[in-house]
Design an enzyme around this catalytic site. Structure first.
Site, PDB file in Angstrom:
ATOM      1  N   GLY A 135       0.849  -1.060  -0.172  1.00 32.77           N
ATOM      2  CA  GLY A 135      -0.230   0.187  -0.359  1.00 32.77           C
ATOM      3  C   GLY A 135       0.605   1.172   0.158  1.00 32.77           C
ATOM      4  N   CYS A 136       0.390   2.372  -0.382  1.00 30.36           N
ATOM      5  CA  CYS A 136       0.882   3.471  -0.454  1.00 30.36           C
ATOM      6  C   CYS A 136       1.531   4.113   0.984  1.00 30.36           C
ATOM      7  CB  CYS A 136       0.600   4.628  -0.758  1.00 30.36           C
ATOM      8  SG  CYS A 136      -1.754   5.006  -0.314  1.00 30.36           S
ATOM      9  N   TYR A 137       0.436   4.309   1.880  1.00 28.44           N
ATOM     10  CA  TYR A 137       1.040   4.484   3.318  1.00 28.44           C
ATOM     11  C   TYR A 137       2.203   3.098   3.507  1.00 28.44           C
ATOM     12  CZ  TYR A 137      -2.384   8.174   4.001  1.00 28.44           C
ATOM     13  OH  TYR A 137      -3.034   9.727   4.827  1.00 28.44           O
TER      14      TYR A 137
END
Length: 333
Positions: A135-137
């Site tokens: 995921g990005c976060y």
């Protein structure tokens, strides 16, 4: 006649990440894009929605069986969470040699899938054909925490702010520009999916509080890290610089990075390294573009490695600090 070595298709190509993937793959010397699937854009020329693409492909509506029947060398699933399984099952049954890269969260906790955060996990890649993109976060958190992971005295506390592109293209409060104007929107303040993802990958509990901001793209991740023993700021900076010395997409800088300096770039900036009194607490700030290093760029890194290519093929990176002046933290030691 195409001189491409590998054929590739994208499922879920209408979204922001799908568009970023098309842009990157258009410039890839060893990839031939053979299909892009989108129900909303069915029949429309890809070039009409992505000016970097100059071929004749049109968006198609492809169910899982139709995707598998294409027998592409690579399929990238850029679908919302909860939609990957039918495509994976169809490809497993019809074309098991196909390399699948899943950008959703559906396979990130599956031990049968390689978790592809190259800067932290490339040493565990052994030729797997099923790759889960982080995921990005989760990417920002892990890169910000990892160099100090074994020296922490407690759970990292991470405050995250993302542009509204992270909420995708399906209308919701989190991408409603009217609601976001002059606003910062907190959500999922405990047990966020990326909190669980990072905790599982690092093997320690992590606390994460995400927010959506009015800007379009880019993540700022502020990590509050308590240390087992005092460390100097210089020592911590050396730890980070050493850990990522051979990672061209990781930029260690002195001041806190600004999110407007990372938009549309393929790198991660990590900086600030602000010490609290006593030197047993440090605050680290990481920024990245959620559509690129947080999604499409990372997928391309994983694709390149899986195909035996240089990991950075077709990734136009400039791993150096921005030229615009950034303010030094008044609390830095």
């Amino acid at each position: 006649m195409s001189t491409a070595t590998f054929t590739l298709g994208i499922v879920g190509a209408r979204g922001y990440t799908g568009a970023a993937l098309i842009t990157l793959l258009t410039a890839h010397p060893a990839i031939e894009l053979i299909f892009v699937s989108s129900r909303e854009y069915h029949g429309q020329p890809v070039a009409a929605h992505n000016p970097t693409y100059r071929g004749d492909l049109r968006f198609e509506t492809l169910d899982p069986a139709a995707v598998a029947a294409k027998r592409a060398d690579v399929v990238i699933l850029a679908l919302p969470n909860g939609n990957a399984a039918p495509y994976v099952h169809a490809i497993d049954a019809t074309a098991p040699p196909t390399l699948i890269i899943d950008l959703s969260a559906d396979t990130r906790f599956d031990p049968d899938w390689y978790y592809g955060l190259p800067e932290l996990t490339r040493h565990t890649y052994t030729g797997q054909k099923r790759i889960s993109n982080p995921g990005c976060y989760a990417t920002a958190m892990q890169l910000a925490i990892a160099p100090l992971r074994d020296q922490l005295a407690g759970p990292p506390q991470c405050f995250g702010v993302s542009g509204y592109s992270g909420a995708g293209t399906t209308p919701s409060d989190k991408n409603n520009q009217a609601l976001l104007r002059d606003n910062l929107m907190p959500y999922a303040l405990t047990d966020h999916l990326h909190e669980r993802e990072v905790s599982a990958q690092l093997g320690i509990p992590v606390e994460f509080m995400p927010h959506v901001a009015p800007h379009f793209r880019g993540i700022t991740l502020t990590a509050n890290l308590w240390l087992q023993r005092p460390l100097t700021r210089e020592h911590i900076k050396i730890l980070y610089a050493t850990r990522y010395a051979n990672d061209p997409l990781i930029d260690i800088i002195d001041p806190p990075p600004w999110v407007n300096q990372i938009a549309a770039r393929h790198t991660v900036q990590i900086g600030a390294f602000t010490m609290a009194l006593g030197n047993k607490r440090v605050v680290v700030v990481a920024t990245l573009d959620n559509l690129l290093k947080g999604a499409a760029t990372q997928a391309l890194q994983n694709l390149n490695r899986a195909l035996g290519l240089d990991e950075l093929t077709a990734i136009p990176y400039h791993p150096k600090p921005p030229t615009s002046p950034l303010p030094s933290s008044p609390l830095a030691s």
